[in-house]
Design a protein around this motif. Structure first.
Motif, PDB file in Angstrom:
ATOM      1  N   VAL A  54      42.449  49.012  47.550  1.00 18.72           N
ATOM      2  CA  VAL A  54      43.918  49.215  47.483  1.00 18.72           C
ATOM      3  C   VAL A  54      44.540  50.173  45.993  1.00 18.72           C
ATOM      4  O   VAL A  54      45.153  50.798  45.806  1.00 18.72           O
ATOM      5  CB  VAL A  54      45.396  48.957  48.357  1.00 18.72           C
ATOM      6  CG1 VAL A  54      46.357  48.841  47.667  1.00 18.72           C
ATOM      7  CG2 VAL A  54      44.609  48.486  49.344  1.00 18.72           C
ATOM      8  N   THR A  55      43.623  49.433  45.336  1.00 17.79           N
ATOM      9  CA  THR A  55      44.250  49.509  43.578  1.00 17.79           C
ATOM     10  C   THR A  55      43.618  50.527  42.983  1.00 17.79           C
ATOM     11  O   THR A  55      44.451  51.597  42.752  1.00 17.79           O
ATOM     12  CB  THR A  55      43.876  48.264  42.797  1.00 17.79           C
ATOM     13  OG1 THR A  55      44.771  47.263  43.494  1.00 17.79           O
ATOM     14  CG2 THR A  55      44.602  48.298  41.439  1.00 17.79           C
TER      15      THR A  55
ATOM     16  N   VAL B 217      40.870  39.020  50.651  1.00 15.87           N
ATOM     17  CA  VAL B 217      42.339  39.375  48.864  1.00 15.87           C
ATOM     18  C   VAL B 217      42.081  40.176  48.639  1.00 15.87           C
ATOM     19  O   VAL B 217      42.468  41.337  48.105  1.00 15.87           O
ATOM     20  CB  VAL B 217      42.826  37.873  48.896  1.00 15.87           C
ATOM     21  CG1 VAL B 217      44.678  38.707  48.269  1.00 15.87           C
ATOM     22  CG2 VAL B 217      43.730  37.420  49.511  1.00 15.87           C
ATOM     23  N   GLN B 218      40.448  40.093  47.264  1.00 17.39           N
ATOM     24  CA  GLN B 218      40.561  40.369  46.499  1.00 17.39           C
ATOM     25  C   GLN B 218      40.118  41.922  47.207  1.00 17.39           C
ATOM     26  O   GLN B 218      39.785  42.930  46.178  1.00 17.39           O
ATOM     27  CB  GLN B 218      39.090  39.883  45.842  1.00 17.39           C
ATOM     28  CG  GLN B 218      39.571  38.781  44.832  1.00 17.39           C
ATOM     29  CD  GLN B 218      41.182  38.993  44.041  1.00 17.39           C
ATOM     30  OE1 GLN B 218      40.989  39.697  42.892  1.00 17.39           O
ATOM     31  NE2 GLN B 218      42.382  38.469  43.539  1.00 17.39           N
TER      32      GLN B 218
ATOM     33  N   PHE C 149      53.087  44.011  48.485  1.00 19.87           N
ATOM     34  CA  PHE C 149      51.661  43.368  48.328  1.00 19.87           C
ATOM     35  C   PHE C 149      51.983  42.173  47.364  1.00 19.87           C
ATOM     36  O   PHE C 149      50.676  41.499  47.096  1.00 19.87           O
ATOM     37  CB  PHE C 149      51.250  44.489  47.041  1.00 19.87           C
ATOM     38  CG  PHE C 149      50.425  45.271  47.904  1.00 19.87           C
ATOM     39  CD1 PHE C 149      49.591  45.701  48.694  1.00 19.87           C
ATOM     40  CD2 PHE C 149      51.284  46.668  47.401  1.00 19.87           C
ATOM     41  CE1 PHE C 149      48.943  46.734  49.201  1.00 19.87           C
ATOM     42  CE2 PHE C 149      50.863  48.129  47.720  1.00 19.87           C
ATOM     43  CZ  PHE C 149      49.208  47.812  49.123  1.00 19.87           C
ATOM     44  N   GLY C 150      53.332  42.215  47.498  1.00 23.97           N
ATOM     45  CA  GLY C 150      53.649  40.566  46.431  1.00 23.97           C
ATOM     46  C   GLY C 150      54.918  39.604  47.464  1.00 23.97           C
ATOM     47  O   GLY C 150      55.020  38.062  46.691  1.00 23.97           O
TER      48      GLY C 150
ATOM     49  N   LYS D   9      53.355  41.705  52.750  1.00 22.14           N
ATOM     50  CA  LYS D   9      51.752  41.841  53.009  1.00 22.14           C
ATOM     51  C   LYS D   9      51.858  41.555  54.824  1.00 22.14           C
ATOM     52  O   LYS D   9      50.427  42.791  55.549  1.00 22.14           O
ATOM     53  CB  LYS D   9      51.110  40.587  52.925  1.00 22.14           C
ATOM     54  CG  LYS D   9      51.611  40.389  51.254  1.00 22.14           C
ATOM     55  CD  LYS D   9      50.014  39.262  50.530  1.00 22.14           C
ATOM     56  CE  LYS D   9      50.618  38.760  49.165  1.00 22.14           C
ATOM     57  NZ  LYS D   9      49.402  37.940  49.469  1.00 22.14           N
TER      58      LYS D   9
ATOM     59  N   LYS E 282      42.091  44.077  47.812  1.00 27.73           N
ATOM     60  CA  LYS E 282      43.450  44.922  46.135  1.00 27.73           C
ATOM     61  C   LYS E 282      42.103  45.203  46.124  1.00 27.73           C
ATOM     62  O   LYS E 282      42.934  46.332  45.160  1.00 27.73           O
ATOM     63  CB  LYS E 282      43.412  43.413  45.468  1.00 27.73           C
ATOM     64  CG  LYS E 282      44.731  42.945  46.334  1.00 27.73           C
ATOM     65  CD  LYS E 282      45.297  41.681  45.380  1.00 27.73           C
ATOM     66  CE  LYS E 282      45.610  40.863  45.010  1.00 27.73           C
ATOM     67  NZ  LYS E 282      46.229  39.818  43.707  1.00 27.73           N
ATOM     68  N   SER E 283      41.062  45.674  45.625  1.00 28.12           N
ATOM     69  CA  SER E 283      40.134  46.407  45.200  1.00 28.12           C
ATOM     70  C   SER E 283      40.809  47.849  46.257  1.00 28.12           C
ATOM     71  O   SER E 283      39.927  48.489  45.584  1.00 28.12           O
ATOM     72  CB  SER E 283      38.421  45.513  45.099  1.00 28.12           C
ATOM     73  OG  SER E 283      38.865  44.903  44.279  1.00 28.12           O
TER      74      SER E 283
END
Length: 349
Positions: free
Chosen positions: A114-115, A107-108, A186-187, A192, A111-112
């Motif tokens: 995409v963010t 997940v992290q 994403f939330g 998701k 997120k990296s």
């Protein structure tokens, strides 16, 4: 309790239960110890442990006690049930802790991946808007004072900037809707799932999502088989992990049908497209030596490492690409303004 635990909270719970059970302490005593050890800032966990303790006193069954709280996912409850029934609850808890730790790492990584591109894209949009809304009108005034006017791309961008100033309210509304869509994507669980389905269709992310599903499939099957479950039960357990992706679910159904028809598990997994040829050969050799669950765990580790490497490569390529695009846009705007302006100034001189 009503609140579903996060991956980090599941990791903590499973690690603590695994250590407690390994030391020979009973489940009921372990929950009592965890409740007493929870700090004042962890009031929600203390409440959860108290609820589990009450449920255990009523039923005496650990997985029932977890299910009654509503704080644990179905997969964890079912794996706990298998571990409790087969006497391998300590190993199941340790396996679940490792599983959710890997899930959190994935997940992290996502997120990296995409963010950062989204932040870069946002910076590009802001700089571009400032250029056409604030900077170009200044140059337009200079042109008018010199008796000329903007032409070509500069004139088009100037009109676009005027349109943005005129309809900025609608533009802000669109941005707010996009932000709300991003939060939903994403939330929330459905968001998701939608994101995973979309990511599986793009060329740059398709292989990443495929490897993620391979890791989930392999690790889920490994844990299920290690807990003493047969293939049919293992397939049902893993389906709960992969059901959001319909294409993978179809592959899983195909694999299950082939196994039911007498095909070996390794061959069925390869033919159904759940494993690549390399992973299939690893599983085939392990199946012949009786270490299927061990091979599946190794496959999950390798697939997870490949996901991390692919995400890092994706970011390393995307970052300079976005910088280059931003540079070209800003440079193109400045050139479209400065070149004609230099021509006017030279004719005046």
């Amino acid at each position: 309790m009503g609140k579903v635990l996060s991956n980090n909270e599941r990791i903590l719970f499973c690690e603590q239960m695994g250590m407690i059970l390994k030391s020979g302490i009973s489940v009921a005593e372990g929950i009592m110890i965890m409740k007493e050890d929870a700090g004042e800032e962890e009031s929600s966990l203390r409440e959860l442990y108290g609820e589990i303790q009450s449920n255990l006193e009523e039923t005496g069954v650990f997985y029932d006690a977890l299910e009654e709280t509503g704080a644990f996912p179905d997969y964890m409850i079912q794996m706990t049930r298998i571990g409790e029934q087969t006497g391998n609850l300590d190993e199941v808890m340790e396996g679940l802790a490792a599983y959710y730790e890997r899930e959190e790492n994935m997940v992290q990584d996502i997120k990296s991946a995409v963010t950062y591109p989204l932040l870069m894209l946002g910076m590009m949009v802001v700089i571009f808007l400032v250029m056409i809304v604030k900077v170009l009108p200044v140059f337009a005034q200079v042109y008018e004072q010199l008796g000329g006017q903007m032409t070509g791309m500069a004139a088009v961008l100037l009109r676009a900037g005027a349109g943005i100033r005129q309809y900025y309210g609608w533009i802000l509304l669109v941005i707010a809707l996009l932000a709300a869509g991003g939060i939903w994507l994403f939330g929330t669980a459905k968001g998701k799932d939608c994101f995973r389905n979309m990511a599986g269709r793009f060329f740059g992310t398709r292989q990443i999502m495929t490897r993620m599903q391979t890791a989930r499939f392999a690790l889920g099957m490994s844990m299920a088989l290690r807990s003493g479950m047969d293939y049919d039960g293992a397939f049902q357990m893993v389906e709960s992990l992969l059901s959001a992706d319909q294409s993978v679910k179809r592959k899983l159904d195909s694999c299950r049908e082939k196994v039911e028809d007498g095909e070996s598990f390794s061959a069925a997994a390869v033919q159904a497209g759940l494993l690549t040829g390399l992973y299939g050969r690893m599983l085939y050799i392990a199946e012949r030596t009786g270490d299927t669950d061990g091979a599946l765990k190794k496959i999950a580790l390798q697939a997870d490492s490949e996901v991390t490497a692919r995400i890092q490569n994706f970011i390393s390529v995307l970052e300079p690409t976005l910088v280059a695009v931003l540079s070209v846009l800003v440079g193109g705007i400045l050139l479209s303004v400065m070149v004609p302006l230099m021509g006017i100034l030279s004719s005046i001189g």
